[in-house]
Scaffold this active site. Structure first.
Site, PDB file in Angstrom:
ATOM      1  N   THR A  93     113.645   6.662  98.088  1.00 13.46           N
ATOM      2  CA  THR A  93     114.104   6.933  99.446  1.00 13.46           C
ATOM      3  C   THR A  93     113.070   6.607 100.513  1.00 13.46           C
ATOM      4  O   THR A  93     113.424   6.242 101.620  1.00 13.46           O
ATOM      5  CB  THR A  93     114.477   8.419  99.583  1.00 13.46           C
ATOM      6  OG1 THR A  93     113.397   9.202  99.075  1.00 13.46           O
ATOM      7  CG2 THR A  93     115.716   8.738  98.778  1.00 13.46           C
TER       8      THR A  93
ATOM      9  N   GLY B  10     118.206   8.725 107.003  1.00 14.49           N
ATOM     10  CA  GLY B  10     117.933   8.293 105.628  1.00 14.49           C
ATOM     11  C   GLY B  10     117.967   9.506 104.722  1.00 14.49           C
ATOM     12  O   GLY B  10     117.860  10.631 105.174  1.00 14.49           O
ATOM     13  N   CYS B  11     118.161   9.275 103.443  1.00 11.72           N
ATOM     14  CA  CYS B  11     118.227  10.430 102.553  1.00 11.72           C
ATOM     15  C   CYS B  11     116.918  10.573 101.803  1.00 11.72           C
ATOM     16  O   CYS B  11     116.056   9.711 101.879  1.00 11.72           O
ATOM     17  CB  CYS B  11     119.368  10.278 101.573  1.00 11.72           C
ATOM     18  SG  CYS B  11     120.158   8.701 101.670  1.00 11.72           S
ATOM     19  N   VAL B  12     116.783  11.655 101.082  1.00 15.14           N
ATOM     20  CA  VAL B  12     115.539  11.921 100.375  1.00 15.14           C
ATOM     21  C   VAL B  12     115.735  12.031  98.874  1.00 15.14           C
ATOM     22  O   VAL B  12     116.827  12.262  98.430  1.00 15.14           O
ATOM     23  CB  VAL B  12     114.901  13.231 100.847  1.00 15.14           C
ATOM     24  CG1 VAL B  12     114.050  12.996 102.066  1.00 15.14           C
ATOM     25  CG2 VAL B  12     115.967  14.259 101.120  1.00 15.14           C
TER      26      VAL B  12
END
Ligand SMILES: Cc1cc2nc3c(=O)[nH]c(=O)nc-3n(C[C@H](O)[C@H](O)[C@H](O)COP(=O)(O)OP(=O)(O)OC[C@H]3O[C@@H](n4cnc5c(N)ncnc54)[C@H](O)[C@@H]3O)c2cc1C
Lengths: 409, 105
Positions: free
Chosen positions: A198, B103-105
């Site tokens: 990510t 955004g993702c994690v």
């Protein structure tokens, strides 16, 4: 007596039960924790089951053994939360009223969200390893698998433990090498992300590892459906990827009880203040662990850091003080990289995983984003730490908030 | 921060080409941004998406995910990929004058 009810007796709920029991006045507060089953699963261990490093029994213990005697554990499914009435209805028809509620119901995989995924191929040549059933089935399957094309697929983000898919691939590379069939196995990682991970710096470094280990990467692939009759993943834009063996991380969602209670977002995660952990909708409701909608990683280490913050904020709420913005998104994950080595990443909301050193009094330092044997042992030690220190709410030599010491930009 | 003149207006962008002030947006700007994304003609379907995500942004303070467009906006995921090929969430947000989806994690 006043009541605190904790929903979910997994990592976060168990830590909170222990910490609150240690800190709150016992003649004033009754703590009750609810979970649907008697068995606590050490989820980080699921990764090792397919490769025979752990057996299925190595990752389970009785939930009861980790709940303090003075806390009531109720084993029942939770039917619905009624936050406006400050009460919870259980499937065993008990109704629990609360002064404060802690939601720790976690996240689970929902293969049904993807057409074709949970159908003809499920647990035949399509497996997950995020449940104990999936991991144990896959262990048996891999034992007899002659090789072919193994695809590891993340259907949709966010998922819990976002490094676990990479670890699975690294271990698969090692395992097939050990079995002497690495040359017969094509390993491909199919992800909706633009890269291996990510966050950009870690994505670049981890991407290099994939290359080095001859693991192919197909990025920006948004899985629309699975065709189990022809063994193909089909993206929403029509692109296809063929597999012989599909290991999938299906859509992760919060528990259905969140949806039934009207308390979640479109993935059944509960909108939560990202620094105080208070529910955005209800003042006497707090949320911790994978159940939140926070942009932090969904990981056990995160639940642990959050528990420090939440314990303090619960006391402040009880004493009528303003809550502290204590949680900074801190996450700390060992990444098993195969062949007896591992990596480590440490980051928060604002600072992405960086290379460097991670100081740890007494044991460390560990190397960040570099493969070392020490990191592998850190990962293997985590099981002991989990059962003996973490769940019991003991002090660990790690601060809840991230520290820049040792990191390199 | 780059400023560009589009359809006679001064428009602020971030380094990744997303508008930074949704209030500067109008439908003329949308057409220009769509063209830059390889979408020559904005159809009713496109506009439905654009209006949904702008309203949702006003309510939530962030650009919605595909799943949210699907569940809350009632827009089929297949359609989203047809109208905004490759990255619907990102593309639609950009054309609608909103920030990049988280955004993702
Ligand atoms: C394969 C894998 C590898 C991982 N590796 C790591 C790692 O290396 N490091 C790390 O830090 N983290 C790791 N994690 C993530 C970590 O396990 C989770 O983030 C952590 O367990 C989250 O804790 P939680 O309490 O929020 O949720 P959970 O521990 O999942 O607990 C939720 C509990 O709620 C109960 N529950 C839910 N709904 C209901 C209901 N309706 N009624 C009754 N009970 C209910 C469930 O039974 C469950 O016990 C891994 C996870 C997986 C799957």
């Amino acid at each position: 007596m006043k009541n605190i009810v904790i929903l979910g007796g997994g990592t976060a709920g168990t830590i909170m039960a222990n910490k609150l029991f240690q800190t709150l006045a016992r003649d004033e507060w009754q703590i009750t924790i609810v979970d649907q089953d008697e068995t606590h699963i050490y989820q980080p261990g699921l990764l090792f089951i397919p490769f025979n490093i752990y057996t299925c029994n190595d990752v389970i213990k009785p939930r009861r053994d980790y709940i303090p005697k003075g806390v009531e554990l109720i084993v029942s499914s939770i039917d619905v939360i009624e936050p406006d009435k400050s009460r919870v209805k259980l499937a065993n028809s008990r109704v629990l009223s609360y002064d404060y509620l802690i939601i720790a119901t976690g996240t689970r995989i929902r293969p049904q969200e993807t057409d074709g995924l949970a159908e003809a191929g499920w647990h035949k040549n399509i497996f997950d390893f995020y449940t104990i059933e999936g991991a144990c089935h896959l262990q048996k399957y891999l034992k007899h698998w002659p090789g072919g094309k193994m695809v590891l697929n993340i259907v949709e983000m966010p998922i819990k433990c976002p490094v676990a898919p990479l670890e699975f691939l690294f271990l698969a590379d090692w395992w097939f090498t050990e079995q002497g069939i690495r040359d017969k196995v094509d390993l491909t990682f199919v992800t909706p992300l633009p890269g291996a991970f990510t966050k950009p710096k870690a994505a670049a470094i981890l991407g290099d590892f994939l290359d080095k280990k001859n693991i192919h990467l197909i990025s920006e692939f948004n899985t629309g459906s699975v065709d189990a009759s022809t063994n193909k993943l089909v993206a929403f834009d029509g692109t296809e990827v063929a597999y012989d063996l599909l290991v999938t991380i299906p859509t992760n969602m919060g528990d259905a009880v969140i949806e039934r209670s009207g308390m979640g977002d479109e993935l059944n995660f509960v909108p939560t203040n990202k620094n105080t952990l208070q529910s955005k909708a209800h003042e006497n409701v707090f949320v911790i662990g994978d159940a939140t909608d926070l942009p932090s990683s969904k990981a056990g280490s995160v639940a642990h850091f959050q528990a420090d913050v939440l314990t303090e904020n619960m006391q402040r709420a009880i004493d009528g003080l303003p809550l502290l913005d204590g949680f900074d998104g801190h996450a700390n994950c060992f990444i098993e990289s195969g062949f007896g080595k591992g990596m480590l990443i440490d980051f928060n909301y604002d600072v992405e995983p960086l290379p460097g050193k991670y100081p740890l009094p007494g044991i460390g330092p560990f190397s960040l984003l570099q493969e070392t044997k020490a990191n592998h042992w850190g990962k293997m030690m985590f099981r002991w730490v989990y059962w003996n220190l973490l769940l019991r709410g003991s002090e660990l030599p790690i601060q809840a908030q991230m520290n820049m010491a040792g990191k390199m930009r | 921060m780059p400023v560009r003149e589009i359809a006679g207006k001064q428009v602020d962008f971030d380094d990744e080409g997303f508008m930074t002030n949704p209030d500067q947006w109008d439908e003329e700007i949308a057409k220009v941004l769509a063209d830059e994304e390889g979408i020559a003609q904005l159809t009713d379907g496109h506009w439905q998406v654009i209006h949904f995500i702008r309203n949702d942004y006003k309510e939530k303070g962030q650009s919605p995910t595909i799943r949210r467009m699907n569940k809350v906006g009632n827009i089929a995921t297949k359609d989203l990929y047809e109208w905004f090929p490759k990255g619907p969430a990102k593309k639609a947000a950009r054309i609608a004058g909103l920030g990049k989806p988280q955004g993702c994690v």
